[in-house]
Write a protein that holds these residues in place. Structure first.
Motif, PDB file in Angstrom:
ATOM      1  N   MET A 115     -35.867 -42.490  46.119  1.00 60.46           N
ATOM      2  CA  MET A 115     -34.526 -42.762  46.596  1.00 60.46           C
ATOM      3  C   MET A 115     -33.592 -42.902  45.391  1.00 60.46           C
ATOM      4  SD  MET A 115     -32.923 -45.971  48.808  1.00 60.46           S
ATOM      5  CE  MET A 115     -34.469 -46.662  49.118  1.00 60.46           C
ATOM      6  N   SER A 116     -32.409 -42.348  45.499  1.00 55.09           N
ATOM      7  CA  SER A 116     -31.405 -42.424  44.432  1.00 55.09           C
ATOM      8  C   SER A 116     -30.737 -43.786  44.432  1.00 55.09           C
ATOM      9  CB  SER A 116     -30.333 -41.355  44.623  1.00 55.09           C
ATOM     10  OG  SER A 116     -30.866 -40.086  44.430  1.00 55.09           O
ATOM     11  N   SER A 117     -30.386 -44.255  43.235  1.00 51.18           N
ATOM     12  CA  SER A 117     -29.645 -45.505  43.114  1.00 51.18           C
ATOM     13  C   SER A 117     -28.190 -45.181  42.800  1.00 51.18           C
ATOM     14  CB  SER A 117     -30.249 -46.390  42.029  1.00 51.18           C
ATOM     15  OG  SER A 117     -30.237 -45.727  40.793  1.00 51.18           O
ATOM     16  N   VAL A 118     -27.297 -46.003  43.346  1.00 45.63           N
ATOM     17  CA  VAL A 118     -25.857 -45.756  43.227  1.00 45.63           C
ATOM     18  C   VAL A 118     -25.140 -47.042  42.861  1.00 45.63           C
ATOM     19  CG1 VAL A 118     -23.778 -45.018  44.471  1.00 45.63           C
ATOM     20  CG2 VAL A 118     -25.968 -43.932  44.976  1.00 45.63           C
ATOM     21  N   ILE A 119     -24.208 -46.941  41.921  1.00 46.86           N
ATOM     22  CA  ILE A 119     -23.275 -48.030  41.643  1.00 46.86           C
ATOM     23  C   ILE A 119     -21.887 -47.508  41.980  1.00 46.86           C
ATOM     24  CG2 ILE A 119     -23.079 -47.414  39.189  1.00 46.86           C
ATOM     25  CD1 ILE A 119     -22.557 -50.455  38.663  1.00 46.86           C
ATOM     26  N   GLN A 120     -21.092 -48.349  42.606  1.00 48.75           N
ATOM     27  CA  GLN A 120     -19.733 -47.979  42.976  1.00 48.75           C
ATOM     28  C   GLN A 120     -18.785 -48.713  42.042  1.00 48.75           C
ATOM     29  OE1 GLN A 120     -19.642 -48.536  47.302  1.00 48.75           O
ATOM     30  NE2 GLN A 120     -21.820 -48.149  47.172  1.00 48.75           N
ATOM     31  N   LEU A 121     -17.947 -47.956  41.360  1.00 49.25           N
ATOM     32  CA  LEU A 121     -17.097 -48.507  40.311  1.00 49.25           C
ATOM     33  C   LEU A 121     -15.659 -48.634  40.784  1.00 49.25           C
ATOM     34  CD1 LEU A 121     -17.645 -49.374  37.376  1.00 49.25           C
ATOM     35  CD2 LEU A 121     -16.834 -47.148  36.664  1.00 49.25           C
ATOM     36  N   VAL A 122     -15.096 -49.819  40.595  1.00 40.79           N
ATOM     37  CA  VAL A 122     -13.689 -50.088  40.905  1.00 40.79           C
ATOM     38  C   VAL A 122     -12.950 -50.181  39.582  1.00 40.79           C
ATOM     39  CG1 VAL A 122     -12.044 -51.691  41.946  1.00 40.79           C
ATOM     40  CG2 VAL A 122     -14.296 -51.397  42.974  1.00 40.79           C
ATOM     41  N   ASP A 123     -12.007 -49.259  39.367  1.00 39.76           N
ATOM     42  CA  ASP A 123     -11.257 -49.274  38.108  1.00 39.76           C
ATOM     43  C   ASP A 123      -9.758 -49.408  38.330  1.00 39.76           C
ATOM     44  OD1 ASP A 123     -10.847 -46.750  39.150  1.00 39.76           O
ATOM     45  OD2 ASP A 123     -11.186 -45.701  37.270  1.00 39.76           O
ATOM     46  N   VAL A 124      -9.366 -49.795  39.543  1.00 35.69           N
ATOM     47  CA  VAL A 124      -7.956 -50.010  39.866  1.00 35.69           C
ATOM     48  C   VAL A 124      -7.784 -51.409  40.447  1.00 35.69           C
ATOM     49  CG1 VAL A 124      -7.461 -47.572  40.271  1.00 35.69           C
ATOM     50  CG2 VAL A 124      -8.169 -49.002  42.176  1.00 35.69           C
ATOM     51  N   SER A 125      -6.567 -51.903  40.397  1.00 37.09           N
ATOM     52  CA  SER A 125      -6.257 -53.223  40.935  1.00 37.09           C
ATOM     53  C   SER A 125      -6.716 -53.319  42.395  1.00 37.09           C
ATOM     54  CB  SER A 125      -4.747 -53.451  40.842  1.00 37.09           C
ATOM     55  OG  SER A 125      -4.404 -54.681  41.411  1.00 37.09           O
ATOM     56  N   PRO A 126      -7.238 -54.478  42.798  1.00 36.35           N
ATOM     57  CA  PRO A 126      -7.746 -54.598  44.161  1.00 36.35           C
ATOM     58  C   PRO A 126      -6.681 -54.509  45.244  1.00 36.35           C
ATOM     59  CG  PRO A 126      -7.928 -56.684  42.989  1.00 36.35           C
ATOM     60  CD  PRO A 126      -7.479 -55.667  42.002  1.00 36.35           C
ATOM     61  N   TYR A 127      -5.441 -54.708  44.887  1.00 36.44           N
ATOM     62  CA  TYR A 127      -4.369 -54.647  45.880  1.00 36.44           C
ATOM     63  C   TYR A 127      -3.358 -53.594  45.457  1.00 36.44           C
ATOM     64  CZ  TYR A 127      -6.699 -58.932  47.106  1.00 36.44           C
ATOM     65  OH  TYR A 127      -7.661 -59.845  47.429  1.00 36.44           O
ATOM     66  N   GLY A 128      -2.784 -52.918  46.423  1.00 39.41           N
ATOM     67  CA  GLY A 128      -1.823 -51.854  46.134  1.00 39.41           C
ATOM     68  C   GLY A 128      -2.371 -50.491  46.500  1.00 39.41           C
TER      69      GLY A 128
ATOM     70  N   GLU B 232      -6.141 -48.725  48.583  1.00 37.65           N
ATOM     71  CA  GLU B 232      -7.283 -49.088  49.415  1.00 37.65           C
ATOM     72  C   GLU B 232      -8.608 -48.794  48.727  1.00 37.65           C
ATOM     73  OE1 GLU B 232      -7.249 -47.987  53.477  1.00 37.65           O
ATOM     74  OE2 GLU B 232      -5.168 -48.559  53.762  1.00 37.65           O
ATOM     75  N   LYS B 233      -8.570 -48.478  47.440  1.00 39.58           N
ATOM     76  CA  LYS B 233      -9.801 -48.098  46.750  1.00 39.58           C
ATOM     77  C   LYS B 233     -10.813 -49.238  46.684  1.00 39.58           C
ATOM     78  CE  LYS B 233      -7.892 -44.355  44.046  1.00 39.58           C
ATOM     79  NZ  LYS B 233      -7.681 -43.804  42.707  1.00 39.58           N
ATOM     80  N   ALA B 234     -10.393 -50.416  46.276  1.00 38.45           N
ATOM     81  CA  ALA B 234     -11.329 -51.544  46.186  1.00 38.45           C
ATOM     82  C   ALA B 234     -11.860 -51.906  47.568  1.00 38.45           C
ATOM     83  CB  ALA B 234     -10.647 -52.747  45.537  1.00 38.45           C
ATOM     84  N   TYR B 235     -10.998 -51.877  48.553  1.00 35.95           N
ATOM     85  CA  TYR B 235     -11.393 -52.130  49.942  1.00 35.95           C
ATOM     86  C   TYR B 235     -12.462 -51.122  50.364  1.00 35.95           C
ATOM     87  CZ  TYR B 235     -10.699 -52.694  55.018  1.00 35.95           C
ATOM     88  OH  TYR B 235     -10.873 -52.906  56.357  1.00 35.95           O
ATOM     89  N   GLY B 236     -12.245 -49.850  50.042  1.00 33.45           N
ATOM     90  CA  GLY B 236     -13.198 -48.800  50.382  1.00 33.45           C
ATOM     91  C   GLY B 236     -14.529 -48.967  49.675  1.00 33.45           C
ATOM     92  N   VAL B 237     -14.487 -49.337  48.404  1.00 37.07           N
ATOM     93  CA  VAL B 237     -15.719 -49.546  47.643  1.00 37.07           C
ATOM     94  C   VAL B 237     -16.522 -50.689  48.241  1.00 37.07           C
ATOM     95  CG1 VAL B 237     -16.598 -50.418  45.441  1.00 37.07           C
ATOM     96  CG2 VAL B 237     -14.989 -48.530  45.470  1.00 37.07           C
ATOM     97  N   LEU B 238     -15.866 -51.786  48.578  1.00 38.38           N
ATOM     98  CA  LEU B 238     -16.582 -52.926  49.158  1.00 38.38           C
ATOM     99  C   LEU B 238     -17.191 -52.573  50.508  1.00 38.38           C
ATOM    100  CD1 LEU B 238     -14.197 -55.818  48.115  1.00 38.38           C
ATOM    101  CD2 LEU B 238     -16.510 -55.382  47.258  1.00 38.38           C
ATOM    102  N   HIS B 239     -16.477 -51.804  51.310  1.00 32.04           N
ATOM    103  CA  HIS B 239     -17.026 -51.385  52.602  1.00 32.04           C
ATOM    104  C   HIS B 239     -18.200 -50.431  52.414  1.00 32.04           C
ATOM    105  CE1 HIS B 239     -14.576 -53.077  55.905  1.00 32.04           C
ATOM    106  NE2 HIS B 239     -13.849 -53.438  54.858  1.00 32.04           N
TER     107      HIS B 239
END
Length: 113
Positions: free
Chosen positions: A1-14, A16-23
């Motif tokens: 099985m492949s392992s994955v890390i999801q990287l957030v490199d933008v502010s959490p608000y403003g 929906e990227k951080a929201y999407g990564v957490l989901h």
């Protein structure tokens, strides 16, 4: 099985990227979930954060609600933004540059959403 890390490199608000990564991390819980905070994404590590818009969910709740998600933060990015001395979410692991990069290399895939 492949392992994955999801990287957030933008502010959490403003955006929906951080929201999407957490989901996405929640969906991946059965396979193991890791979220990396880098650059402006390190603001997500702050304790007691609030969005400006009251209808926007507080993203730190997701970190507390799903402690199985491993959250690592890039220490130098936090230092550049003056966050190292602020109160952080205790579930977030702050790593120096070498350790953070070594952690990224352990994964088969790094996702930027």
């Amino acid at each position: 099985m492949s392992s994955v890390i999801q990287l957030v490199d933008v502010s959490p608000y403003g955006t929906e990227k951080a929201y999407g990564v957490l989901h996405a991390a929640i969906v991946c819980l059965p396979f193991g979930s890791t979220v990396g905070l880098y650059g402006d994404g390190t603001y997500l590590a702050l304790h007691g954060q609030q969005s400006i818009n009251p209808t926007t969910p507080n993203l730190s709740y997701y970190i507390y609600a799903y402690p199985e998600i491993r959250v690592i933060a890039h220490g130098p990015s936090m230092e550049e933004r003056g966050l190292r001395d602020m109160k952080l979410i205790e579930l977030v692991e702050v790593l120096d540059d070498d350790v953070f990069m070594a952690e990224l290399q352990k994964f088969d895939h790094v996702l930027f959403l």
